[in-house]
Design a protein around this motif. Structure first.
Motif, PDB file in Angstrom:
ATOM      1  N   LEU A 114     -72.563  90.093 -19.929  1.00  0.00           N
ATOM      2  CA  LEU A 114     -73.383  89.038 -19.751  1.00  0.00           C
ATOM      3  C   LEU A 114     -74.451  88.963 -18.768  1.00  0.00           C
ATOM      4  O   LEU A 114     -75.695  88.795 -18.946  1.00  0.00           O
ATOM      5  CB  LEU A 114     -72.617  87.683 -19.189  1.00  0.00           C
ATOM      6  CG  LEU A 114     -71.660  87.147 -20.309  1.00  0.00           C
ATOM      7  CD1 LEU A 114     -70.885  86.148 -19.593  1.00  0.00           C
ATOM      8  CD2 LEU A 114     -72.745  86.355 -21.230  1.00  0.00           C
ATOM      9  N   GLY A 118     -78.613  89.421 -19.901  1.00  0.00           N
ATOM     10  CA  GLY A 118     -79.614  88.318 -19.403  1.00  0.00           C
ATOM     11  C   GLY A 118     -81.045  88.606 -19.613  1.00  0.00           C
ATOM     12  O   GLY A 118     -82.079  87.956 -19.466  1.00  0.00           O
ATOM     13  N   GLY A 123     -77.607  84.719 -21.439  1.00  0.00           N
ATOM     14  CA  GLY A 123     -76.696  85.481 -20.372  1.00  0.00           C
ATOM     15  C   GLY A 123     -77.515  85.356 -18.916  1.00  0.00           C
ATOM     16  O   GLY A 123     -78.399  84.645 -18.754  1.00  0.00           O
ATOM     17  N   GLN A 127     -73.628  82.937 -15.458  1.00  0.00           N
ATOM     18  CA  GLN A 127     -72.646  83.178 -16.562  1.00  0.00           C
ATOM     19  C   GLN A 127     -71.807  84.279 -16.176  1.00  0.00           C
ATOM     20  O   GLN A 127     -70.597  84.097 -16.390  1.00  0.00           O
ATOM     21  CB  GLN A 127     -73.289  83.368 -17.796  1.00  0.00           C
ATOM     22  CG  GLN A 127     -74.103  82.205 -18.452  1.00  0.00           C
ATOM     23  CD  GLN A 127     -75.486  82.376 -18.129  1.00  0.00           C
ATOM     24  OE1 GLN A 127     -75.997  82.622 -16.986  1.00  0.00           O
ATOM     25  NE2 GLN A 127     -76.599  81.602 -18.725  1.00  0.00           N
TER      26      GLN A 127
END
Lengths: 271, 98
Positions: A114, A118, A123, A127
């Motif tokens: 995640l 991003g 993401g 998170q």
């Protein structure tokens, strides 16, 4: 009754005002999506939300992590002022331990993915940090002692890491480029990744710490009334909430929730 | 009203419901839940308004993401304070002022 009627009147008025504001909303003066899309190439990341969070409006994220640090500092101060009894949390359940042993590596992998994702797709740091915190909470539910909380120096350093790295990058950019958090050209991607890495660790640790800093159920004032439940408890057993019924007559006065450990079918059985 | 505007309307309903529960209930846990429902309604209004015909606007989404983090942290802190208050007082509500 009057109370409910007044509350209903207040809420209807509130909803009506919001609805009028929604219907009569002004046309936006600036086309923000176009502005973001136009400067996305210079932001260092490809996903517009990450670009807004950590480049265009990075003050928001800086203050967000400051708020998180503030929350955990308050919880720590309350913990210092009101010492807890020894932490005996944890369900000594082999099945739970096995499942968590299989899940935690996957959760760590998911958190890493995640964080990395991003930059290009949905993401990011929060998170990933939330998944990290969930892994920590499930380890705690299984009674696995996490290293690094004693002595607390390393723990506290981890809590402050996100804000410290963010401030260091911002100040560095101020010295180099003349603007706070104005990333130098070409460096933005690497700096954003470094900030996100520190943010992930700090956010995960903050959420886990807030979970740990709530007083354990052993300190339940109504549980202290019947001493047998308190003394006859095995060390690794889940803590009884002591809601045998005698302690409080008004049901609304009860805390109304099980507390730290979730699966405890026999918790309310009187000793 | 097109389909995209459904979200702000639902958000308004959630805000009103949260405010009502926040006023009516005295149990601190219920108040905290009501506060969170109201916050979710605010987030829905913010994100839903941004879908108003010009494609997805990343700025309100980023604002809401920041808001969610702060809401989570404040809820956790409120729970810590609530449990400590419960520990010292044995009550799940605050004494009345009036």
């Amino acid at each position: 009754m009057i109370r409910v009627a007044l509350a209903a009147a207040a809420c209807t008025t509130f909803a009506f005002a919001l609805a009028v504001a929604l219907l009569e909303r002004p046309v936006p003066a600036v086309d923000l999506p176009a502005a973001v899309a136009g400067t996305l190439g210079a932001s260092g990341v490809e996903h517009p939300i990450t670009a807004v969070l950590l480049n265009f409006r990075s003050y928001d994220t800086l203050l967000e992590i400051a708020v998180l640090l503030l929350a955990v500092v308050v919880a720590l101060a309350l913990h210092e002022a009101q010492p807890d009894s020894p932490d005996r949390m944890g369900l000594d359940n082999p099945l739970l331990r096995a499942v968590i042993g299989a899940l935690v590596p996957l959760m760590l992998l998911t958190a890493g993915y995640l964080l990395w994702a991003g930059a290009t797709r949905p993401g990011g740091a929060f998170q990933a940090g939330a998944v990290l915190a969930a892994a920590g909470v499930s380890l705690r539910l299984a009674g696995v002692a996490l290293p690094g909380f004693e002595p607390p120096r390393l723990w506290h350093a981890g809590l402050a890491l996100g804000l410290a790295v963010f401030l260091a990058v911002g100040t560095g950019a101020l010295l180099a480029e003349g603007g706070f958090l104005a990333y130098p050209t070409g460096w933005a991607g690497a700096l954003i990744l470094a900030i996100e890495l520190a943010l992930t660790l700090s956010i995960g640790l903050t959420l886990l710490s807030l979970y740990r800093l709530a007083p354990p159920n052993a300190d339940d004032p109504n549980a202290a009334v019947d001493g047998s439940a308190r003394d006859g408890r095995h060390g690794s057993e889940p803590v009884a909430t002591g809601r045998g019924g005698a302690a409080s007559s008004d049901e609304d006065e009860q805390i109304g929730m099980g507390g730290d450990s979730p699966s405890r079918p026999d918790a309310s059985a009187p000793p | 009203m097109n389909g995209a505007m459904l979200f702000p309307w639902v958000g308004i309903v959630l805000c009103a419901m949260g405010l009502f529960a926040f006023i009516v209930h005295r149990h601190l846990l219920r108040r905290l839940l009501a506060f969170n429902v109201m916050g979710s309604g605010t987030f829905l209004v913010l994100v839903g308004l941004a879908q108003d015909g010009r494609g997805v606007d990343p700025v309100p989404q980023a604002l809401v993401l920041t808001g969610i983090v702060v809401a989570v942290a404040s809820t956790a802190l409120a729970l810590v304070i609530f449990r400590r208050w419960y520990r010292v007082s044995g009550h799940a509500r605050l004494p009345e002022d009036v």
